[in-house]
Motif scaffolding. Structure first.
Motif, PDB file in Angstrom:
ATOM      1  N   ILE A   1       8.665   3.877  -4.295  1.00 26.83           N
ATOM      2  CA  ILE A   1       7.402   4.029  -5.021  1.00 26.83           C
ATOM      3  C   ILE A   1       7.112   2.834  -5.915  1.00 26.83           C
ATOM      4  O   ILE A   1       5.983   2.664  -6.359  1.00 26.83           O
ATOM      5  CB  ILE A   1       7.379   5.324  -5.858  1.00 26.83           C
ATOM      6  CG1 ILE A   1       8.483   5.301  -6.910  1.00 26.83           C
ATOM      7  CG2 ILE A   1       7.482   6.537  -4.980  1.00 26.83           C
ATOM      8  CD1 ILE A   1       8.372   6.413  -7.923  1.00 26.83           C
ATOM      9  N   ASP A   2       8.116   2.001  -6.186  1.00 19.67           N
ATOM     10  CA  ASP A   2       7.919   0.891  -7.104  1.00 19.67           C
ATOM     11  C   ASP A   2       7.894  -0.461  -6.382  1.00 19.67           C
ATOM     12  O   ASP A   2       8.033  -1.496  -7.015  1.00 19.67           O
ATOM     13  CB  ASP A   2       8.985   0.900  -8.201  1.00 19.67           C
ATOM     14  CG  ASP A   2      10.393   0.933  -7.636  1.00 19.67           C
ATOM     15  OD1 ASP A   2      10.547   1.149  -6.423  1.00 19.67           O
ATOM     16  OD2 ASP A   2      11.342   0.732  -8.404  1.00 19.67           O
ATOM     17  N   PHE A   3       7.700  -0.459  -5.061  1.00 20.43           N
ATOM     18  CA  PHE A   3       7.627  -1.692  -4.288  1.00 20.43           C
ATOM     19  C   PHE A   3       6.486  -1.620  -3.291  1.00 20.43           C
ATOM     20  O   PHE A   3       6.075  -0.536  -2.883  1.00 20.43           O
ATOM     21  CB  PHE A   3       8.927  -1.926  -3.485  1.00 20.43           C
ATOM     22  CG  PHE A   3      10.068  -2.421  -4.312  1.00 20.43           C
ATOM     23  CD1 PHE A   3      10.215  -3.763  -4.577  1.00 20.43           C
ATOM     24  CD2 PHE A   3      10.988  -1.536  -4.827  1.00 20.43           C
ATOM     25  CE1 PHE A   3      11.265  -4.215  -5.343  1.00 20.43           C
ATOM     26  CE2 PHE A   3      12.043  -1.977  -5.592  1.00 20.43           C
ATOM     27  CZ  PHE A   3      12.188  -3.326  -5.853  1.00 20.43           C
ATOM     28  N   TYR A   4       5.980  -2.769  -2.902  1.00 19.41           N
ATOM     29  CA  TYR A   4       5.001  -2.886  -1.831  1.00 19.41           C
ATOM     30  C   TYR A   4       5.564  -3.809  -0.754  1.00 19.41           C
ATOM     31  O   TYR A   4       6.373  -4.676  -1.034  1.00 19.41           O
ATOM     32  CB  TYR A   4       3.694  -3.509  -2.337  1.00 19.41           C
ATOM     33  CG  TYR A   4       2.874  -2.617  -3.223  1.00 19.41           C
ATOM     34  CD1 TYR A   4       2.167  -1.548  -2.702  1.00 19.41           C
ATOM     35  CD2 TYR A   4       2.779  -2.863  -4.588  1.00 19.41           C
ATOM     36  CE1 TYR A   4       1.400  -0.741  -3.507  1.00 19.41           C
ATOM     37  CE2 TYR A   4       2.004  -2.059  -5.402  1.00 19.41           C
ATOM     38  CZ  TYR A   4       1.313  -1.001  -4.859  1.00 19.41           C
ATOM     39  OH  TYR A   4       0.550  -0.210  -5.644  1.00 19.41           O
ATOM     40  N   ARG A   5       5.099  -3.618   0.476  1.00 15.89           N
ATOM     41  CA  ARG A   5       5.367  -4.567   1.548  1.00 15.89           C
ATOM     42  C   ARG A   5       4.202  -5.550   1.506  1.00 15.89           C
ATOM     43  O   ARG A   5       3.039  -5.158   1.546  1.00 15.89           O
ATOM     44  CB  ARG A   5       5.430  -3.847   2.895  1.00 15.89           C
ATOM     45  CG  ARG A   5       5.843  -4.719   4.038  1.00 15.89           C
ATOM     46  CD  ARG A   5       6.092  -3.882   5.282  1.00 15.89           C
ATOM     47  NE  ARG A   5       5.020  -2.933   5.580  1.00 15.89           N
ATOM     48  CZ  ARG A   5       3.926  -3.226   6.268  1.00 15.89           C
ATOM     49  NH1 ARG A   5       3.737  -4.435   6.740  1.00 15.89           N
ATOM     50  NH2 ARG A   5       3.017  -2.293   6.492  1.00 15.89           N
ATOM     51  N   VAL A   6       4.493  -6.844   1.409  1.00 17.11           N
ATOM     52  CA  VAL A   6       3.470  -7.855   1.157  1.00 17.11           C
ATOM     53  C   VAL A   6       3.173  -8.646   2.422  1.00 17.11           C
ATOM     54  O   VAL A   6       4.075  -9.016   3.165  1.00 17.11           O
ATOM     55  CB  VAL A   6       3.932  -8.817   0.039  1.00 17.11           C
ATOM     56  CG1 VAL A   6       2.900  -9.903  -0.196  1.00 17.11           C
ATOM     57  CG2 VAL A   6       4.207  -8.056  -1.232  1.00 17.11           C
ATOM     58  N   VAL A   7       1.889  -8.911   2.650  1.00 20.92           N
ATOM     59  CA  VAL A   7       1.446  -9.783   3.731  1.00 20.92           C
ATOM     60  C   VAL A   7       0.477 -10.785   3.109  1.00 20.92           C
ATOM     61  O   VAL A   7      -0.471 -10.406   2.433  1.00 20.92           O
ATOM     62  CB  VAL A   7       0.752  -8.989   4.854  1.00 20.92           C
ATOM     63  CG1 VAL A   7       0.178  -9.909   5.901  1.00 20.92           C
ATOM     64  CG2 VAL A   7       1.711  -7.996   5.476  1.00 20.92           C
ATOM     65  N   VAL A   8       0.746 -12.084   3.337  1.00 25.10           N
ATOM     66  CA  VAL A   8      -0.102 -13.140   2.781  1.00 25.10           C
ATOM     67  C   VAL A   8      -0.783 -13.858   3.929  1.00 25.10           C
ATOM     68  O   VAL A   8      -0.119 -14.408   4.807  1.00 25.10           O
ATOM     69  CB  VAL A   8       0.735 -14.143   1.946  1.00 25.10           C
ATOM     70  CG1 VAL A   8      -0.146 -15.242   1.393  1.00 25.10           C
ATOM     71  CG2 VAL A   8       1.460 -13.424   0.830  1.00 25.10           C
ATOM     72  N   ASN A   9      -2.114 -13.850   3.928  1.00 27.59           N
ATOM     73  CA  ASN A   9      -2.911 -14.483   4.983  1.00 27.59           C
ATOM     74  C   ASN A   9      -2.479 -14.033   6.370  1.00 27.59           C
ATOM     75  O   ASN A   9      -2.256 -14.836   7.275  1.00 27.59           O
ATOM     76  CB  ASN A   9      -2.860 -16.002   4.872  1.00 27.59           C
ATOM     77  CG  ASN A   9      -3.586 -16.505   3.650  1.00 27.59           C
ATOM     78  OD1 ASN A   9      -4.494 -15.847   3.148  1.00 27.59           O
ATOM     79  ND2 ASN A   9      -3.190 -17.658   3.157  1.00 27.59           N
ATOM     80  N   LYS A  10      -2.326 -12.733   6.546  1.00 21.73           N
ATOM     81  CA  LYS A  10      -1.979 -12.093   7.821  1.00 21.73           C
ATOM     82  C   LYS A  10      -0.577 -12.425   8.326  1.00 21.73           C
ATOM     83  O   LYS A  10      -0.255 -12.195   9.475  1.00 21.73           O
ATOM     84  CB  LYS A  10      -2.992 -12.462   8.915  1.00 21.73           C
ATOM     85  CG  LYS A  10      -4.422 -12.227   8.545  1.00 21.73           C
ATOM     86  CD  LYS A  10      -4.888 -10.926   9.056  1.00 21.73           C
ATOM     87  CE  LYS A  10      -6.377 -10.809   8.774  1.00 21.73           C
ATOM     88  NZ  LYS A  10      -6.826  -9.510   8.590  1.00 21.73           N
ATOM     89  N   LYS A  11       0.288 -13.008   7.458  1.00 20.80           N
ATOM     90  CA  LYS A  11       1.656 -13.314   7.850  1.00 20.80           C
ATOM     91  C   LYS A  11       2.610 -12.765   6.785  1.00 20.80           C
ATOM     92  O   LYS A  11       2.338 -12.884   5.593  1.00 20.80           O
ATOM     93  CB  LYS A  11       1.881 -14.835   7.916  1.00 20.80           C
ATOM     94  CG  LYS A  11       1.026 -15.540   8.926  1.00 20.80           C
ATOM     95  CD  LYS A  11       1.292 -17.017   8.861  1.00 20.80           C
ATOM     96  CE  LYS A  11       0.265 -17.777   9.671  1.00 20.80           C
ATOM     97  NZ  LYS A  11       0.386 -19.214   9.470  1.00 20.80           N
ATOM     98  N   PRO A  12       3.723 -12.162   7.216  1.00 15.62           N
ATOM     99  CA  PRO A  12       4.705 -11.756   6.198  1.00 15.62           C
ATOM    100  C   PRO A  12       5.286 -12.995   5.544  1.00 15.62           C
ATOM    101  O   PRO A  12       5.490 -14.016   6.208  1.00 15.62           O
ATOM    102  CB  PRO A  12       5.759 -10.993   6.991  1.00 15.62           C
ATOM    103  CG  PRO A  12       5.429 -11.132   8.411  1.00 15.62           C
ATOM    104  CD  PRO A  12       4.105 -11.788   8.546  1.00 15.62           C
ATOM    105  N   PRO A  13       5.497 -12.963   4.237  1.00 15.99           N
ATOM    106  CA  PRO A  13       6.016 -14.165   3.564  1.00 15.99           C
ATOM    107  C   PRO A  13       7.450 -14.481   3.979  1.00 15.99           C
ATOM    108  O   PRO A  13       8.214 -13.588   4.341  1.00 15.99           O
ATOM    109  CB  PRO A  13       5.940 -13.800   2.082  1.00 15.99           C
ATOM    110  CG  PRO A  13       5.973 -12.315   2.069  1.00 15.99           C
ATOM    111  CD  PRO A  13       5.315 -11.858   3.320  1.00 15.99           C
ATOM    112  N   ALA A  14       7.789 -15.751   3.932  1.00 15.19           N
ATOM    113  CA  ALA A  14       9.156 -16.163   4.232  1.00 15.19           C
ATOM    114  C   ALA A  14      10.063 -15.690   3.097  1.00 15.19           C
ATOM    115  O   ALA A  14       9.697 -15.753   1.930  1.00 15.19           O
ATOM    116  CB  ALA A  14       9.227 -17.677   4.366  1.00 15.19           C
ATOM    117  N   ILE A  15      11.233 -15.220   3.452  1.00 21.97           N
ATOM    118  CA  ILE A  15      12.190 -14.733   2.443  1.00 21.97           C
ATOM    119  C   ILE A  15      13.084 -15.875   2.031  1.00 21.97           C
ATOM    120  O   ILE A  15      13.720 -16.509   2.869  1.00 21.97           O
ATOM    121  CB  ILE A  15      13.014 -13.560   3.023  1.00 21.97           C
ATOM    122  CG1 ILE A  15      12.105 -12.404   3.372  1.00 21.97           C
ATOM    123  CG2 ILE A  15      14.077 -13.136   2.017  1.00 21.97           C
ATOM    124  CD1 ILE A  15      12.798 -11.264   4.047  1.00 21.97           C
TER     125      ILE A  15
END
Length: 85
Positions: free
Chosen positions: A69-83
């Protein structure tokens, strides 16, 4: 996960039962066509435009539901960010 105290756990179970009962009552009262859909996975969209350079640069950050509940899955400009590792 977080630890829950012995007092807190029965309260959570009671609240969950109450929510389930309310949902059952709501579903019995309406027809199949009138049932509201669950929340979409996409929770927030943040659009930024940077005007610091000669051309404006737009960035779209989309925040999707995750298992916690305290996290989101993030997508930046239609791409998942590099870890970063």
């Amino acid at each position: 996960m977080y630890r829950r105290s012995k007092k807190y756990q029965p309260l959570r179970a009671k609240a969950a039962a109450s929510v389930a009962a309310h949902e059952r009552k709501r579903l019995q009262a309406v027809s199949e066509d009138e049932i509201e859909q669950d929340l979409p996975d996409l929770r927030k969209r943040i659009e930024t435009t940077e005007f610091d350079s000669t051309e404006p640069k737009a960035t779209v950050i989309e925040l999707y539901q995750s298992d916690r509940i305290d996290f989101y899955r993030v997508v930046v400009n239609k791409k998942p960010p590099a870890i970063a590792r």
